[in-house]
Design an enzyme around this catalytic site. Structure first.
Site, PDB file in Angstrom:
ATOM      1  N   ILE A 296      -2.120  -4.216   1.114  1.00 60.47           N
ATOM      2  CA  ILE A 296      -3.337  -3.871   0.361  1.00 60.47           C
ATOM      3  C   ILE A 296      -3.013  -3.766  -1.119  1.00 60.47           C
ATOM      4  CG2 ILE A 296      -5.201  -2.201   0.078  1.00 60.47           C
ATOM      5  CD1 ILE A 296      -4.560  -1.127   2.835  1.00 60.47           C
TER       6      ILE A 296
ATOM      7  N   LYS B 145       3.303   8.302  -0.085  1.00 64.25           N
ATOM      8  CA  LYS B 145       2.395   7.311  -0.673  1.00 64.25           C
ATOM      9  C   LYS B 145       1.330   7.985  -1.545  1.00 64.25           C
ATOM     10  CE  LYS B 145       3.216   3.980   3.037  1.00 64.25           C
ATOM     11  NZ  LYS B 145       2.774   3.574   4.400  1.00 64.25           N
TER      12      LYS B 145
ATOM     13  N   GLY C 295       3.573  -4.409   8.317  1.00 61.03           N
ATOM     14  CA  GLY C 295       3.738  -5.733   8.915  1.00 61.03           C
ATOM     15  C   GLY C 295       4.518  -6.622   7.976  1.00 61.03           C
TER      16      GLY C 295
END
Lengths: 400, 400
Positions: free
Chosen positions: B131, B200, B297
């Site tokens: 993202i 994060k 991923g």
């Protein structure tokens, strides 16, 4: 100090001035310098306005002022925006615009002039209002072979469709209400017929391919024929009806269309409601991404313009490059694309319909109708079947 | 030709090499030059691997090769990643990383070294996998005073919570299944206790404020206590349960937490399922934006690293600036924050609960329980009430 000028003191232009001054401190910290609006170009005067002393009526004042290094073009239309933009870029002044019409019509030429003059032509606000999508197409998505873009790119139509879905009101009723509230234009054609979304998907597809997609080549179908009964069926299927702008890469070319589509409730686009817009992009490496936000509105759009102003301020004297040349992209004929369709016919026409479609999923809502989702078929075949059946009440593309 | 090196040939590192070579043409077109991977640093050999000839075991080979201008640090951890990154930057080699641990621990120092050496330290892949969120924070959101960030920032926990919601399975069952499939680590603590999301949100809050948020100061609560009964209640309320990382600006400071939260079905974050992640940002001008995609991923994360490599390639010899200094941001005490809580107590404790809370919305699902959503109260008051009631079955924050 970096001096800017704003062309057009309308909704977006006045928003740009507001964002620059209301967020002055944070902008200064992040740019490393003050940004000032030296001039506001407009035909009108604005007596009593906080910034009335900045208003000028002659573009040459801005053009000839070497202190002005960044110009915000928030006029809309191509005349005189095209001439103003071109002459500013030729003088090495960067231009930041919200003007999708101009970008769609003259993007590659203006980008080329900017490059030749070591300045930039940035247009984040031209697609998706406040949603960052142009810059991500040029940065985050730069490593990608983009396979598909599906966008809800028009706030007015999404507002209308959301209201129709939630309140069971007719298109005409909701349009009138939207016009009364100022959410829709008195002449709503550009929005409700899909032309606005068409210009935006033409710009996005140009960035996706590096070639020029002409808006005139984009198939556009609006939302004027969508009825409350269609929404009843959509609900029964757990689907939404959205005006989607779709650009898709296949082995034999890229197809682009704007059309109302049924979309499954599980899809992230299906929950994009009211004046929100979203762009759903599928890259061959990153997979699916979605960018969501307010697709229109004074401050949201202005914020996008100011983000471009800040990028120009940080890169003065150099060019922010885009790959978008003026070679025309020949689009794939939509007739050869395949998809599922949602179809409603009178109950009496059921056999006629079943004679055309091989594998239908029936949706039972009204007894006097036969409604179904078809198998995947070519658009051309669908057009023929429609003629054969003769009296199709409603047909909506399915994009799950 | 621009030469890069990849440090660590694991999941992300091998993905970076794959993206660079599989999308070579489009990358070349957009950068204006070829990008080559000259070296791959790993302790292991990779006999039979397509790129085995590029593998080296000594970092100094990369460091001392003047042809290498960009280094991808995809090793993870702080040792030796910190030393490698620092020495590369000191040599004027830009570093692109997916290593949130290193960015959270040493971000401002490494950014400063990059600036002093006319190169860049870019970390798009460190938050949200594929993202785009770091670059938008630094560009699209640059004109904004960001008011709030709400993120689903951990793929493993979102996968677990989605499965629990859809299948009515217990946390333990789904965790085991996720471990068997490789979606969750054998030691799942960093994910399920919220530490990964905490790092994060610390990075995002640092970019939001320009100061350093220490991960140790972030309140983190994991998902291990969430039960299938909680999901029954959530369903009855038309809410989802998500592990949210929340950063919020108030007049008296900025609060940051990671916690399971109930979120209304109308909220765009509520439909973010499985391994998808999303970051919902509210600016004072642009309003609400959401960035959605695969939070983890191989190829998604690698694509984010390569987007940084391309930015470095386009800006060789100069620094992509971030406003993030090493001044520590003192966070607002979470105890002073107000919000609604979802609370379950035994039916027998109903009166005790009602003696604490003034204005509750009861949720009827199980006869032997009294469950409700509270009025907005301070976290500190809630903690006291919890003690007074003595036996609260479950308490989940509400973030509609």
């Amino acid at each position: 100090m970096i001096q800017a000028a704003v062309l057009g003191y309308g909704t977006v232009g006045s928003g740009v001035v507001e964002v620059i001054y209301d967020n002055k401190e944070v902008i200064k910290e992040r740019v490393g310098d003050d940004i000032e609006v030296k001039y506001i170009l407009d035909l009108r005067d604005f007596p009593g306005d906080k910034y009335e002393s900045k208003v000028v009526h002659d573009f040459n004042v801005i053009l000839e002022d070497p202190e002005v290094s960044i110009v915000c073009e928030t006029m809309g239309g191509t005349k005189p925006a095209y001439d103003f933009t071109k002459s500013a870029l030729l003088k090495g002044k960067s231009v930041c615009t919200s003007n999708k019409e101009l970008v769609a019509a003259h993007g590659p030429e203006l980008l080329k002039i900017a490059k030749e003059n070591n300045c930039s032509y940035l247009f984040e606000a031209s697609v998706g209002g406040g949603i960052p999508i142009i810059r991500p197409m040029n940065t985050a998505l730069a490593p990608e072979n983009i396979q598909k873009i599906k966008g809800i790119l028009n706030g007015t139509t999404n507002y209308i469709l959301t209201k129709m879905a939630k309140e069971g009101a007719s298109f005409e009723e909701v349009l009138k209400e939207a016009q009364d509230k100022g959410y829709a234009e008195r002449n709503p054609e550009a929005d409700v017929e899909g032309h606005d979304a068409g210009r935006k998907i033409a710009i996005l597809t140009s960035l996706m391919t590096g070639k020029t997609v002409s808006f005139d080549d984009v198939y556009t179908e609006g939302i004027t024929k969508i009825t409350t009964k269609d929404f009843e069926y959509a609900k029964a299927m757990n689907r939404s009806i959205k005006l989607l702008a779709v650009s898709e890469r296949a082995n034999d070319g890229i197809s682009v269309m704007v059309s109302p589509c049924m979309i499954g409730a599980e899809h992230a686009l299906s929950g994009v409601n009211d004046v929100f817009n979203a762009v759903y992009v599928t890259g061959n490496m990153v997979g699916d991404l979605m960018f969501y936000g307010k697709g229109a509105g004074k401050l949201a759009t202005a914020s996008a313009v100011v983000s471009d102003v800040m990028e120009c301020a940080k890169t003065l004297g150099s060019n922010v490059a885009f790959v978008w040349n003026d070679e025309k992209l020949t689009l794939k004929d939509l007739a050869t694309c395949t998809r599922k369709f949602f179809v409603r016919v009178a109950a009496a026409d059921k056999e006629k319909a079943l004679a055309c479609f091989k594998n239908v999923e029936e949706i039972k809502v009204y007894d006097d109708e036969f409604a179904f989702v078809s198998e995947e078929i070519k658009e051309a075949d669908f057009a023929n079947y429609k003629k054969e059946i003769g009296n199709v009440i409603s047909a909506i593309r399915v994009e799950d």
